[in-house]
Design a protein around this motif. Structure first.
Motif, mmCIF file in Angstrom:
data_model
loop_
_atom_site.group_PDB
_atom_site.id
_atom_site.type_symbol
_atom_site.label_atom_id
_atom_site.label_comp_id
_atom_site.label_asym_id
_atom_site.label_seq_id
_atom_site.Cartn_x
_atom_site.Cartn_y
_atom_site.Cartn_z
ATOM 1 N N MET A 12 -18.926 -4.770 -6.307
ATOM 2 C CA MET A 12 -19.359 -4.497 -4.939
ATOM 3 C C MET A 12 -18.221 -3.902 -4.113
ATOM 4 N N SER A 13 -17.002 -4.391 -4.306
ATOM 5 C CA SER A 13 -15.878 -3.868 -3.519
ATOM 6 C C SER A 13 -15.544 -2.431 -3.908
ATOM 7 N N ALA A 14 -15.623 -2.110 -5.200
ATOM 8 C CA ALA A 14 -15.354 -0.737 -5.633
ATOM 9 C C ALA A 14 -16.390 0.232 -5.061
ATOM 10 N N ASN A 15 -17.653 -0.172 -5.088
ATOM 11 C CA ASN A 15 -18.710 0.685 -4.547
ATOM 12 C C ASN A 15 -18.615 0.816 -3.040
ATOM 13 N N LEU A 16 -18.331 -0.276 -2.362
ATOM 14 C CA LEU A 16 -18.226 -0.235 -0.908
ATOM 15 C C LEU A 16 -17.040 0.603 -0.463
ATOM 16 N N TRP A 17 -15.942 0.534 -1.208
ATOM 17 C CA TRP A 17 -14.756 1.331 -0.881
ATOM 18 C C TRP A 17 -15.088 2.820 -0.964
ATOM 19 N N ALA A 18 -15.735 3.226 -2.047
ATOM 20 C CA ALA A 18 -16.072 4.643 -2.212
ATOM 21 C C ALA A 18 -17.094 5.095 -1.174
ATOM 22 N N PHE A 19 -18.105 4.257 -0.909
ATOM 23 C CA PHE A 19 -19.127 4.626 0.059
ATOM 24 C C PHE A 19 -18.540 4.758 1.456
ATOM 25 N N ASN A 52 -8.591 7.848 5.398
ATOM 26 C CA ASN A 52 -9.938 7.288 5.261
ATOM 27 C C ASN A 52 -10.027 6.320 4.079
ATOM 28 N N LYS A 53 -9.324 6.639 2.987
ATOM 29 C CA LYS A 53 -9.309 5.745 1.832
ATOM 30 C C LYS A 53 -8.665 4.404 2.178
ATOM 31 N N ARG A 54 -7.553 4.458 2.896
ATOM 32 C CA ARG A 54 -6.872 3.218 3.283
ATOM 33 C C ARG A 54 -7.739 2.379 4.210
ATOM 34 N N LYS A 55 -8.361 3.029 5.178
ATOM 35 C CA LYS A 55 -9.209 2.320 6.137
ATOM 36 C C LYS A 55 -10.418 1.702 5.431
ATOM 37 N N ALA A 56 -11.058 2.464 4.564
ATOM 38 C CA ALA A 56 -12.234 1.963 3.841
ATOM 39 C C ALA A 56 -11.848 0.852 2.867
ATOM 40 N N GLY A 57 -10.710 0.999 2.212
ATOM 41 C CA GLY A 57 -10.254 -0.036 1.286
ATOM 42 C C GLY A 57 -9.952 -1.333 1.995
ATOM 43 N N SER A 58 -9.337 -1.233 3.147
ATOM 44 C CA SER A 58 -9.030 -2.431 3.914
ATOM 45 C C SER A 58 -10.303 -3.154 4.344
ATOM 46 N N ILE A 59 -11.305 -2.414 4.764
ATOM 47 C CA ILE A 59 -12.564 -3.029 5.193
ATOM 48 C C ILE A 59 -13.314 -3.620 4.005
ATOM 49 N N SER A 60 -13.454 -2.843 2.936
ATOM 50 C CA SER A 60 -14.280 -3.302 1.813
ATOM 51 C C SER A 60 -13.649 -4.482 1.081
ATOM 52 N N PHE A 61 -12.347 -4.450 0.865
ATOM 53 C CA PHE A 61 -11.719 -5.554 0.141
ATOM 54 C C PHE A 61 -11.692 -6.825 0.981
ATOM 55 N N ARG A 62 -11.576 -6.683 2.295
ATOM 56 C CA ARG A 62 -11.626 -7.860 3.167
ATOM 57 C C ARG A 62 -13.015 -8.490 3.130
ATOM 58 N N ILE A 63 -14.053 -7.666 3.202
ATOM 59 C CA ILE A 63 -15.421 -8.179 3.160
ATOM 60 C C ILE A 63 -15.706 -8.853 1.823
ATOM 61 N N CYS A 64 -15.344 -8.192 0.740
ATOM 62 C CA CYS A 64 -15.673 -8.725 -0.581
ATOM 63 C C CYS A 64 -14.854 -9.964 -0.923
ATOM 64 N N PHE A 65 -13.607 -10.030 -0.476
ATOM 65 C CA PHE A 65 -12.813 -11.239 -0.698
ATOM 66 C C PHE A 65 -13.416 -12.412 0.063
ATOM 67 N N THR A 66 -13.872 -12.155 1.279
ATOM 68 C CA THR A 66 -14.505 -13.212 2.073
ATOM 69 C C THR A 66 -15.793 -13.680 1.422
ATOM 70 N N VAL A 67 -16.607 -12.754 0.938
ATOM 71 C CA VAL A 67 -17.858 -13.116 0.268
ATOM 72 C C VAL A 67 -17.574 -13.942 -0.979
ATOM 73 N N ALA A 68 -16.593 -13.531 -1.772
ATOM 74 C CA ALA A 68 -16.247 -14.271 -2.988
ATOM 75 C C ALA A 68 -15.742 -15.670 -2.653
ATOM 76 N N PHE A 69 -14.936 -15.782 -1.618
ATOM 77 C CA PHE A 69 -14.397 -17.091 -1.228
ATOM 78 C C PHE A 69 -15.511 -18.015 -0.751
ATOM 79 N N VAL A 70 -16.400 -17.518 0.090
ATOM 80 C CA VAL A 70 -17.492 -18.345 0.610
ATOM 81 C C VAL A 70 -18.445 -18.757 -0.513
ATOM 82 N N LEU A 71 -18.791 -17.831 -1.398
ATOM 83 C CA LEU A 71 -19.681 -18.175 -2.506
ATOM 84 C C LEU A 71 -19.036 -19.165 -3.463
#
Length: 126
Positions: free
Chosen positions: A110-117, A62-81
């Motif tokens: 945001m990525s650290a919080n999203l990963w844990a959540f 679950n940690k790996r799956k959540a980390g993959s999702i959260s870091f992908r989302i946050c990297f995309t948000v950072a790149f677009v911004l």
């Protein structure tokens, strides 16, 4: 299985993040004060402390799956911004620097919080 421990009082380190508002004290303010906003990432300890104290294969998955999702989302948000901030025509170098610093720090928290959540959410579903 390995026993893990997380201190639920580490969430109090979030209070340090309010020092980041000193960075908004005008152009003459120190822009490195914005780095204090990264302490908002300690909100994740609220979710980590709700999980079980034993780390088994399911939790690691679950940690790996959540980390993959959260870091992908946050990297995309950072790149677009970052791209959007570079396209602004009337920004001088210092304002652009502060904007980029704020984008990186906020997306880190945001990525650290999203990963844990997401880990907590995936763990509660199963």
């Amino acid at each position: 299985m390995k026993k893990i421990g997380s201190n639920k009082y580490l969430i109090l380190l979030v209070l340090f993040s309010f020092f980041g508002f000193k960075g908004f004290s005008g152009i003459k303010g120190d822009s490195t004060d914005l780095l204090w906003f990264s302490f908002f990432g300690y909100f994740s300890y609220f979710w980590w402390s709700k999980l079980s104290k034993l780390e088994d294969e399911r939790l690691m998955s679950n940690k790996r799956k959540a980390g993959s999702i959260s870091f992908r989302i946050c990297f995309t948000v950072a790149f677009v911004l970052s791209i959007l901030s570079l396209l602004q025509p009337n920004l001088n170098f210092e304002v652009l620097y502060r904007t980029q610093l704020l984008i990186v720090v906020i997306t880190f928290a945001m990525s650290a919080n999203l990963w844990a959540f997401l880990t907590y959410r995936f763990d509660m579903k199963e």
